[in-house]
Write an enzyme that holds these catalytic residues in place. Structure first.
Site, mmCIF file in Angstrom:
data_model
loop_
_atom_site.group_PDB
_atom_site.id
_atom_site.type_symbol
_atom_site.label_atom_id
_atom_site.label_comp_id
_atom_site.label_asym_id
_atom_site.label_seq_id
_atom_site.Cartn_x
_atom_site.Cartn_y
_atom_site.Cartn_z
ATOM 1 N N LYS A 42 0.812 -1.193 0.000
ATOM 2 C CA LYS A 42 0.000 0.000 0.000
ATOM 3 C C LYS A 42 0.856 1.259 0.000
ATOM 4 C CE LYS A 42 -3.278 -2.323 3.071
ATOM 5 N NZ LYS A 42 -3.749 -2.366 4.474
ATOM 6 N N GLU A 97 7.494 2.410 -6.200
ATOM 7 C CA GLU A 97 7.648 1.873 -4.842
ATOM 8 C C GLU A 97 7.890 3.028 -3.872
ATOM 9 O OE1 GLU A 97 7.223 -0.163 -2.578
ATOM 10 O OE2 GLU A 97 8.695 -1.782 -2.633
ATOM 11 N N ASP A 98 7.481 2.836 -2.618
ATOM 12 C CA ASP A 98 7.702 3.891 -1.621
ATOM 13 C C ASP A 98 9.167 3.960 -1.205
ATOM 14 O OD1 ASP A 98 7.606 1.434 -0.303
ATOM 15 O OD2 ASP A 98 6.197 2.073 1.242
ATOM 16 N N ASP A 101 14.824 -0.684 0.569
ATOM 17 C CA ASP A 101 15.599 -0.806 1.806
ATOM 18 C C ASP A 101 16.616 -1.940 1.608
ATOM 19 O OD1 ASP A 101 16.346 -0.651 4.454
ATOM 20 O OD2 ASP A 101 14.588 -1.660 5.238
ATOM 21 N N LYS A 129 17.185 3.759 0.764
ATOM 22 C CA LYS A 129 18.003 3.623 1.976
ATOM 23 C C LYS A 129 19.172 2.716 1.615
ATOM 24 C CE LYS A 129 15.001 3.190 5.900
ATOM 25 N NZ LYS A 129 14.434 2.250 6.893
ATOM 26 N N PHE A 150 14.021 4.639 10.556
ATOM 27 C CA PHE A 150 12.688 4.136 10.229
ATOM 28 C C PHE A 150 11.742 5.317 10.066
ATOM 29 C CE2 PHE A 150 8.549 2.210 10.705
ATOM 30 C CZ PHE A 150 8.691 1.119 9.866
ATOM 31 N N ARG A 163 0.209 6.357 7.330
ATOM 32 C CA ARG A 163 0.356 6.491 5.863
ATOM 33 C C ARG A 163 -0.212 7.811 5.353
ATOM 34 N NH1 ARG A 163 1.784 1.353 3.795
ATOM 35 N NH2 ARG A 163 0.797 -0.412 4.835
HETATM 36 P P1 IMP Z 1 12.975 -4.197 1.324
HETATM 37 O O1 IMP Z 1 12.527 -5.499 0.751
HETATM 38 O O2 IMP Z 1 13.808 -4.391 2.578
HETATM 39 O O3 IMP Z 1 13.663 -3.286 0.337
HETATM 40 O O4 IMP Z 1 11.701 -3.481 1.900
HETATM 41 C C1 IMP Z 1 10.860 -2.759 1.148
HETATM 42 C C2 IMP Z 1 9.589 -2.491 1.923
HETATM 43 O O5 IMP Z 1 9.820 -2.392 3.337
HETATM 44 C C3 IMP Z 1 9.053 -1.148 1.534
HETATM 45 O O6 IMP Z 1 8.208 -1.246 0.430
HETATM 46 C C4 IMP Z 1 8.349 -0.686 2.774
HETATM 47 O O7 IMP Z 1 7.017 -1.156 2.764
HETATM 48 C C5 IMP Z 1 9.093 -1.346 3.906
HETATM 49 N N1 IMP Z 1 10.029 -0.400 4.570
HETATM 50 C C6 IMP Z 1 11.381 -0.376 4.490
HETATM 51 N N2 IMP Z 1 11.894 0.637 5.215
HETATM 52 C C7 IMP Z 1 10.845 1.274 5.778
HETATM 53 C C8 IMP Z 1 10.725 2.429 6.643
HETATM 54 O O8 IMP Z 1 11.694 3.117 7.039
HETATM 55 N N3 IMP Z 1 9.460 2.770 6.997
HETATM 56 C C9 IMP Z 1 8.351 2.091 6.581
HETATM 57 N N4 IMP Z 1 8.414 1.019 5.774
HETATM 58 C C10 IMP Z 1 9.646 0.612 5.379
HETATM 59 MG MG MG Z 2 6.108 -1.131 0.405
#
Ligand code: IMP
Ligand code: MG
Length: 183
Positions: A42, A97-98, A101, A129, A150, A163
């Site tokens: 979302k 994508e938001d 990470d 990040k 975070f 959100r």
């Molecule tokens: P990844 O697979 O570790 O790259 O994670 C991606 C997903 O983790 C993102 O689409 C977010 O939904 C969530 N996410 C990663 N870092 C944060 C943060 O700092 N705040 C909120 N959601 C996060």
């Molecule tokens: Mg996400």
């Protein structure tokens, strides 16, 4: 500022300017083409809405929902909870994508969408990040690079909350330790 935040990292004005910059680049790069935005629910919702409004191309919107995350830390296990409605074969696809990470979610989604033979496939993320990367993902469009904190707001959540904030801020430890929920 919301009382559960310790600082605002990106104000509404900064987000607005960053999103418009991305939309301009995308509109120039895909000039004369129709672009399919694939939003990752979302977290993409507020960003994708503002981005789409500022793209001057013919644009389709589709969505997917993945799960890889519970609470504050990525589990690394990715599942598709909702798949695209339309075929993307021979389409210019831009994943929206938001935040990237660890990169595990994006890595999985890229490999999955590639098998559907899009004409092109690129990533547009509001936030990056880079310090926490575990899988290298080629990001074409980045709104902002942020430190390893975070963050919530403008689509990003903690336990499903925050959100709707129109800015992005860093959550207080007390809000994380209190494991706040909406109930
Ligand atoms: P990844 O697979 O570790 O790259 O994670 C991606 C997903 O983790 C993102 O689409 C977010 O939904 C969530 N996410 C990663 N870092 C944060 C943060 O700092 N705040 C909120 N959601 C996060
Ligand atoms: Mg996400």
């Amino acid at each position: 500022m919301h009382k559960d935040l310790k600082e605002v990292l990106l104000s509404q004005a900064e987000l607005d300017a960053g999103v418009k910059r991305l939309a301009q680049r995308i509109s120039a790069d895909y000039a004369g083409r129709c672009v399919t935005l694939v939003g990752v629910l979302k977290g993409c919702v507020l960003f994708m809405s503002d981005l789409a409004k500022n793209i001057t191309l013919d644009t389709r919107l589709d969505f997917t929902m993945l799960s890889s995350y519970s609470g504050e830390h990525s589990t690394g296990v990715v599942r598709i909870l909702l798949d695209l409605k339309e075929s993307i074969e021979d389409c210019d696809v831009l994943i929206v994508e938001d935040i990237v990470d660890s990169g595990l979610t994006m890595d999985y989604l890229l490999q999955n969408l590639k098998t559907r033979r899009p004409r092109s496939l690129e990533i547009c993320t509001l936030l990056d990040k880079p310090s926490r990367r575990k899988a290298e993902v080629p990001i074409k469009y980045t709104g902002f690079q942020i430190p390893d904190k975070f963050v919530v707001g403008y689509g990003l959540d903690y336990n499903g909350i925050y959100r709707n904030l129109p800015y992005i801020g860093v959550l207080k430890e007390s809000a994380i330790e209190g494991n706040k929920t909406c109930r």
